[in-house]
Design a protein around this motif. Structure first.
Motif, PDB file in Angstrom:
ATOM      1  N   VAL A 243       8.730 -44.654 -34.789  1.00 25.16           N
ATOM      2  CA  VAL A 243       9.544 -45.600 -35.553  1.00 25.16           C
ATOM      3  C   VAL A 243      10.356 -46.453 -34.579  1.00 25.16           C
ATOM      4  O   VAL A 243      10.710 -46.013 -33.483  1.00 25.16           O
ATOM      5  CB  VAL A 243      10.504 -44.898 -36.542  1.00 25.16           C
ATOM      6  CG1 VAL A 243       9.733 -44.117 -37.587  1.00 25.16           C
ATOM      7  CG2 VAL A 243      11.496 -43.994 -35.811  1.00 25.16           C
ATOM      8  N   LEU A 244      10.632 -47.676 -34.995  1.00 22.79           N
ATOM      9  CA  LEU A 244      11.513 -48.559 -34.246  1.00 22.79           C
ATOM     10  C   LEU A 244      12.953 -48.336 -34.675  1.00 22.79           C
ATOM     11  O   LEU A 244      13.222 -48.117 -35.867  1.00 22.79           O
ATOM     12  CB  LEU A 244      11.132 -50.021 -34.468  1.00 22.79           C
ATOM     13  CG  LEU A 244       9.788 -50.487 -33.911  1.00 22.79           C
ATOM     14  CD1 LEU A 244       9.514 -51.921 -34.338  1.00 22.79           C
ATOM     15  CD2 LEU A 244       9.759 -50.374 -32.393  1.00 22.79           C
ATOM     16  N   VAL A 245      13.874 -48.410 -33.724  1.00 20.32           N
ATOM     17  CA  VAL A 245      15.296 -48.251 -34.015  1.00 20.32           C
ATOM     18  C   VAL A 245      16.091 -49.275 -33.212  1.00 20.32           C
ATOM     19  O   VAL A 245      15.585 -49.868 -32.245  1.00 20.32           O
ATOM     20  CB  VAL A 245      15.803 -46.827 -33.676  1.00 20.32           C
ATOM     21  CG1 VAL A 245      15.211 -45.794 -34.628  1.00 20.32           C
ATOM     22  CG2 VAL A 245      15.497 -46.476 -32.224  1.00 20.32           C
ATOM     23  N   LEU A 246      17.330 -49.461 -33.617  1.00 20.81           N
ATOM     24  CA  LEU A 246      18.280 -50.307 -32.894  1.00 20.81           C
ATOM     25  C   LEU A 246      19.126 -49.410 -32.001  1.00 20.81           C
ATOM     26  O   LEU A 246      19.696 -48.420 -32.463  1.00 20.81           O
ATOM     27  CB  LEU A 246      19.172 -51.069 -33.872  1.00 20.81           C
ATOM     28  CG  LEU A 246      20.320 -51.869 -33.260  1.00 20.81           C
ATOM     29  CD1 LEU A 246      19.787 -52.969 -32.343  1.00 20.81           C
ATOM     30  CD2 LEU A 246      21.203 -52.460 -34.352  1.00 20.81           C
ATOM     31  N   VAL A 247      19.211 -49.757 -30.723  1.00 22.17           N
ATOM     32  CA  VAL A 247      19.956 -48.977 -29.726  1.00 22.17           C
ATOM     33  C   VAL A 247      21.136 -49.829 -29.251  1.00 22.17           C
ATOM     34  O   VAL A 247      20.981 -51.033 -29.029  1.00 22.17           O
ATOM     35  CB  VAL A 247      19.048 -48.610 -28.537  1.00 22.17           C
ATOM     36  CG1 VAL A 247      19.741 -47.629 -27.603  1.00 22.17           C
ATOM     37  CG2 VAL A 247      17.716 -48.039 -29.023  1.00 22.17           C
TER      38      VAL A 247
ATOM     39  N   ASP B  29      13.733 -50.583 -29.775  1.00 14.23           N
ATOM     40  CA  ASP B  29      12.731 -49.783 -29.081  1.00 14.23           C
ATOM     41  C   ASP B  29      12.240 -48.671 -29.997  1.00 14.23           C
ATOM     42  O   ASP B  29      12.776 -48.453 -31.083  1.00 14.23           O
ATOM     43  CB  ASP B  29      13.329 -49.191 -27.804  1.00 14.23           C
ATOM     44  CG  ASP B  29      12.273 -48.721 -26.808  1.00 14.23           C
ATOM     45  OD1 ASP B  29      11.087 -49.014 -27.010  1.00 14.23           O
ATOM     46  OD2 ASP B  29      12.653 -48.034 -25.830  1.00 14.23           O
ATOM     47  N   ARG B  30      11.245 -47.937 -29.514  1.00 18.40           N
ATOM     48  CA  ARG B  30      10.753 -46.772 -30.237  1.00 18.40           C
ATOM     49  C   ARG B  30      11.714 -45.608 -30.023  1.00 18.40           C
ATOM     50  O   ARG B  30      12.164 -45.353 -28.902  1.00 18.40           O
ATOM     51  CB  ARG B  30       9.361 -46.398 -29.751  1.00 18.40           C
ATOM     52  CG  ARG B  30       8.353 -47.523 -29.874  1.00 18.40           C
ATOM     53  CD  ARG B  30       6.929 -47.005 -29.749  1.00 18.40           C
ATOM     54  NE  ARG B  30       5.976 -48.094 -29.616  1.00 18.40           N
ATOM     55  CZ  ARG B  30       5.581 -48.873 -30.612  1.00 18.40           C
ATOM     56  NH1 ARG B  30       6.079 -48.671 -31.822  1.00 18.40           N
ATOM     57  NH2 ARG B  30       4.709 -49.845 -30.417  1.00 18.40           N
ATOM     58  N   ALA B  31      11.987 -44.874 -31.079  1.00 17.17           N
ATOM     59  CA  ALA B  31      12.970 -43.791 -31.004  1.00 17.17           C
ATOM     60  C   ALA B  31      12.577 -42.734 -29.990  1.00 17.17           C
ATOM     61  O   ALA B  31      13.439 -42.150 -29.308  1.00 17.17           O
ATOM     62  CB  ALA B  31      13.146 -43.162 -32.385  1.00 17.17           C
ATOM     63  N   GLU B  32      11.282 -42.469 -29.869  1.00 16.96           N
ATOM     64  CA  GLU B  32      10.835 -41.396 -28.976  1.00 16.96           C
ATOM     65  C   GLU B  32      11.022 -41.744 -27.506  1.00 16.96           C
ATOM     66  O   GLU B  32      10.868 -40.881 -26.636  1.00 16.96           O
ATOM     67  CB  GLU B  32       9.366 -41.047 -29.243  1.00 16.96           C
ATOM     68  CG  GLU B  32       8.381 -42.178 -29.019  1.00 16.96           C
ATOM     69  CD  GLU B  32       8.135 -43.010 -30.268  1.00 16.96           C
ATOM     70  OE1 GLU B  32       7.065 -43.637 -30.349  1.00 16.96           O
ATOM     71  OE2 GLU B  32       9.017 -43.028 -31.163  1.00 16.96           O
ATOM     72  N   MET B  33      11.362 -43.012 -27.202  1.00 18.39           N
ATOM     73  CA  MET B  33      11.558 -43.429 -25.823  1.00 18.39           C
ATOM     74  C   MET B  33      13.001 -43.267 -25.364  1.00 18.39           C
ATOM     75  O   MET B  33      13.391 -43.794 -24.312  1.00 18.39           O
ATOM     76  CB  MET B  33      11.115 -44.886 -25.659  1.00 18.39           C
ATOM     77  CG  MET B  33       9.632 -45.118 -25.903  1.00 18.39           C
ATOM     78  SD  MET B  33       8.563 -44.019 -24.944  1.00 18.39           S
ATOM     79  CE  MET B  33       9.087 -44.401 -23.276  1.00 18.39           C
ATOM     80  N   ALA B  34      13.810 -42.527 -26.096  1.00 19.24           N
ATOM     81  CA  ALA B  34      15.236 -42.376 -25.781  1.00 19.24           C
ATOM     82  C   ALA B  34      15.516 -41.947 -24.344  1.00 19.24           C
ATOM     83  O   ALA B  34      16.470 -42.451 -23.733  1.00 19.24           O
ATOM     84  CB  ALA B  34      15.881 -41.402 -26.768  1.00 19.24           C
ATOM     85  N   PRO B  35      14.755 -41.022 -23.737  1.00 16.86           N
ATOM     86  CA  PRO B  35      15.072 -40.654 -22.347  1.00 16.86           C
ATOM     87  C   PRO B  35      15.051 -41.831 -21.387  1.00 16.86           C
ATOM     88  O   PRO B  35      15.790 -41.838 -20.400  1.00 16.86           O
ATOM     89  CB  PRO B  35      13.980 -39.629 -22.003  1.00 16.86           C
ATOM     90  CG  PRO B  35      13.616 -39.021 -23.321  1.00 16.86           C
ATOM     91  CD  PRO B  35      13.695 -40.151 -24.303  1.00 16.86           C
ATOM     92  N   SER B  36      14.240 -42.849 -21.656  1.00 21.21           N
ATOM     93  CA  SER B  36      14.143 -43.992 -20.729  1.00 21.21           C
ATOM     94  C   SER B  36      15.309 -44.958 -20.876  1.00 21.21           C
ATOM     95  O   SER B  36      15.432 -45.892 -20.077  1.00 21.21           O
ATOM     96  CB  SER B  36      12.829 -44.742 -20.963  1.00 21.21           C
ATOM     97  OG  SER B  36      12.821 -45.364 -22.232  1.00 21.21           O
ATOM     98  N   TRP B  37      16.172 -44.763 -21.866  1.00 17.23           N
ATOM     99  CA  TRP B  37      17.317 -45.662 -22.032  1.00 17.23           C
ATOM    100  C   TRP B  37      18.404 -45.415 -20.995  1.00 17.23           C
ATOM    101  O   TRP B  37      19.266 -46.262 -20.781  1.00 17.23           O
ATOM    102  CB  TRP B  37      17.915 -45.520 -23.431  1.00 17.23           C
ATOM    103  CG  TRP B  37      16.913 -45.799 -24.518  1.00 17.23           C
ATOM    104  CD1 TRP B  37      15.767 -46.532 -24.406  1.00 17.23           C
ATOM    105  CD2 TRP B  37      16.950 -45.326 -25.860  1.00 17.23           C
ATOM    106  NE1 TRP B  37      15.089 -46.549 -25.601  1.00 17.23           N
ATOM    107  CE2 TRP B  37      15.788 -45.823 -26.521  1.00 17.23           C
ATOM    108  CE3 TRP B  37      17.843 -44.542 -26.598  1.00 17.23           C
ATOM    109  CZ2 TRP B  37      15.514 -45.543 -27.854  1.00 17.23           C
ATOM    110  CZ3 TRP B  37      17.574 -44.270 -27.928  1.00 17.23           C
ATOM    111  CH2 TRP B  37      16.424 -44.767 -28.552  1.00 17.23           C
ATOM    112  N   SER B  38      18.359 -44.245 -20.346  1.00 16.04           N
ATOM    113  CA  SER B  38      19.346 -43.955 -19.304  1.00 16.04           C
ATOM    114  C   SER B  38      18.713 -43.405 -18.027  1.00 16.04           C
ATOM    115  O   SER B  38      19.385 -43.294 -17.017  1.00 16.04           O
ATOM    116  CB  SER B  38      20.386 -42.948 -19.823  1.00 16.04           C
ATOM    117  OG  SER B  38      19.747 -41.768 -20.316  1.00 16.04           O
ATOM    118  N   ASP B  39      17.417 -43.077 -18.063  1.00 11.99           N
ATOM    119  CA  ASP B  39      16.738 -42.492 -16.915  1.00 11.99           C
ATOM    120  C   ASP B  39      15.521 -43.348 -16.557  1.00 11.99           C
ATOM    121  O   ASP B  39      14.576 -43.435 -17.353  1.00 11.99           O
ATOM    122  CB  ASP B  39      16.296 -41.065 -17.241  1.00 11.99           C
ATOM    123  CG  ASP B  39      15.657 -40.365 -16.041  1.00 11.99           C
ATOM    124  OD1 ASP B  39      15.383 -41.043 -15.033  1.00 11.99           O
ATOM    125  OD2 ASP B  39      15.415 -39.152 -16.127  1.00 11.99           O
TER     126      ASP B  39
END
Length: 562
Positions: free
Chosen positions: A195-199, A341-351
């Motif tokens: 799913v797409l989300v707003l970060v 972005d895609r929700a499952e990509m959360a680790p790449s938002w800070s790493d």
């Protein structure tokens, strides 16, 4: 209709006994992995075994899915006393039925597989929990309407047992009831989704100076409920020192450039267009389901493309060339406050080591990254919706916020029609149930080579990511997956080619072509594809894709020249 920001998932407390029972049901696997030969723990339900059966498993299109699929298939084979071989290379072109028993495929290839008669419809007994270990016979010998998938009550009647590894009723409704079906036939089981989300940067939005400036400008720093609010928020943040470093900052990062690997840009286009163009009283969106007339030149699509082109002015320099990894890097480095972005990509938002493929930036995370606070929200909706019947805009007090699930809903597991009846087919269905099960979903969600979300929103675990607000992430994903309106990415034959035409129109508009003209050219390409394929046959497929529209059991013949 339930507004986007007030929809609540049905509470489902963690069932510890269910978890323990599932573990017990996989007892033989635990012994294998543990290496012990001593006493085994008793199980509530014996698992079926298939000695002497050999299955071939294949992936369509994406080789990054292979490692986890091999791991899971090996676990199943060890527990079931069977042999299961995963093909070394993915299937790229679907020109004939694949030479495999079990297929893992993206939902947007469903129509092609159905057109090739490559999949068998699954009777409803496949998704029901067997009452007794001796009832584990999934042979397709039930000729009831429910089994044929052409009418009757298709709702499973049995209550899921605690030791059922599938736990089908816990799967998100849009995946369970829509993504697995093609027309009334259930053609597959769900494997994973996205799913797409707003970060956004919670820490910066809490700054008193920024909040005072926003209040004076009449802009809310809370997650936007509508796309109009989103545009106003981004415009307010752009060229403003929201980071506190004394320099003007950009507002937004999103993949606007070519992005063949993840295709986020075209998914965002369809998600935003759906908020203003998916009318609750209309069955179809991209095409008129009766005539297959493309709707790309209608106001919702033109307005959406113009808005996306305008967002180029709200990002950092070069945003028109950003792929998904470049957009993540801009957010991670503190150059923008908003990211889609895609929700499952959360680790790449800070790493920076957690992207997909090679990132477009090698810059480290910003100084003080450990103190970053990252918020997540569902995508906005719209109170202004276009009615294709009246050709007029309508405004409502309720939000229109359909969840758009890319790639036809995500990844699915189907049983190939070439699979022999008897033990071979029973084993294939048992493997499909295992791969679609809760425990397999937990392993799939931990795969960083092919990031994906599990299909069950209850108890979903947020990925480990520096500064991520885990509660906001989990709530946003759950609300998105359990929305009352679910829109699947197109699944009819050649759907990826139709989306490629749409992507070409988007890129042309970014290069300066008027949005209406770019979309008109895409619509013309769609019309040519429809005629090439055969209008009557594709109308049949499009109706099957939409699920609710009844059609004949068999499609019309193909066009003479394709």
């Amino acid at each position: 209709m339930i507004p986007c920001w007030t929809r609540k998932p049905s509470p489902r407390p963690l069932n510890i006994s269910a978890f323990m029972a599932i573990s017990a049901a996989l007892g033989s696997l635990a012994l294998t992995l543990g290496g012990g030969c001593g006493s085994s723990q008793p199980t509530e339900r014996e698992v079926a075994t298939f000695p002497g059966v050999r299955l071939t498993v294949a992936v369509v299109e994406d080789e990054t899915r292979l490692p986890t699929l091999r791991l899971l298939t090996g676990e199943w084979a060890a527990a079931r006393q069977a042999e299961a071989i995963v093909a070394a290379q993915p299937i790229q072109l679907l020109t004939q039925p694949p030479d495999a028993d079990v297929l893992l495929f993206p939902g947007d290839r469903m129509g092609e597989l159905v057109d090739l008669d490559a999949l068998i419809p699954l009777p409803e007994r496949v998704v029901r929990t067997p009452r007794d270990p001796r009832d584990d016979d999934f042979e397709l010998d039930d000729d009831s309407p429910a089994s044929r998938g052409r009418g009757g009550d298709r709702t499973p009647k049995t209550t899921p047992r605690a030791d059922d590894p599938l736990d089908f009723e816990a799967i998100a409704p849009g995946l369970r009831d829509r993504a697995t079906r093609y027309g009334r036939d259930r053609m597959a089981l769900p494997y994973s989704t996205s799913v797409l989300v707003l970060v956004y940067r919670i820490d910066r939005f809490a700054d008193p100076t920024l909040r005072a400036a926003a209040q004076e400008a009449g802009v809310s720093l809370d997650p936007p409920r509508t796309w109009e609010e989103f545009d106003r928020l981004a415009a307010f943040l752009h060229h403003r020192d929201w980071s506190g470093d004394g320099q003007p900052d950009a507002a937004l990062a999103v993949a606007l450039g070519p992005d063949p690997n993840e295709r986020i840009a075209v998914d965002l286009f369809l998600a935003r267009a759906g908020a203003v163009g998916r009318h609750r009283d209309s069955l179809s969106f991209l095409l008129d389901y009766r005539t297959l007339q493309p709707r790309l030149t209608s106001p919702p699509f033109v307005d959406t493309l113009e808005a996306i082109v305008s967002s180029r002015a709200l990002g950092p320099e070069g945003i028109e060339r950003f792929d998904a990894n470049a957009a993540r890097a801009a957010f991670r480095e503190g150059r923008v406050a908003l990211l889609i972005d895609r929700a499952e990509m959360a680790p790449s938002w800070s790493d920076p080591t957690n992207g997909v493929g090679s990132g477009s930036s090698t810059a480290p995370a910003p100084t003080g990254a450990a103190s970053i606070q990252i918020g997540v929200a569902p995508l906005p909706g719209s109170q202004r919706v276009f009615n294709p019947s009246s050709q007029e805009w309508e405004r409502s007090s309720d939000l229109n916020c359909p969840t758009y699930l890319p790639r036809g809903g995500g990844w699915l597991i189907g049983i190939a029609s070439r699979t022999s009846e008897g033990p071979q087919r029973q084993a294939a269905i048992d493997l499909a149930r295992f791969l679609a099960g809760r425990q397999a979903g937990q392993q799939i969600s931990r795969d960083r080579q092919a990031p994906a979300l599990p299909t069950r929103p209850q108890g979903i675990v947020a990925p480990l990511a520096t500064g991520l607000d885990l509660a906001r992430w989990g709530r946003s994903v759950t609300e998105t997956l359990t929305a009352s309106q679910i829109a699947l990415g197109p699944r009819f034959p050649a759907a990826p080619d139709f989306l490629a035409d749409l992507e070409a129109a988007r890129l042309a508009a970014l290069e300066g072509q008027p949005a209406a003209q770019a979309l008109a050219e895409a619509a013309q390409s769609w019309t040519q594809r429809i005629e090439q394929y055969g209008r009557d046959r594709l109308t049949w497929h499009y109706s099957k894709d939409l699920i609710e529209i009844p059609v004949a059991d068999t499609p019309p013949p193909r066009a003479s020249a394709r």
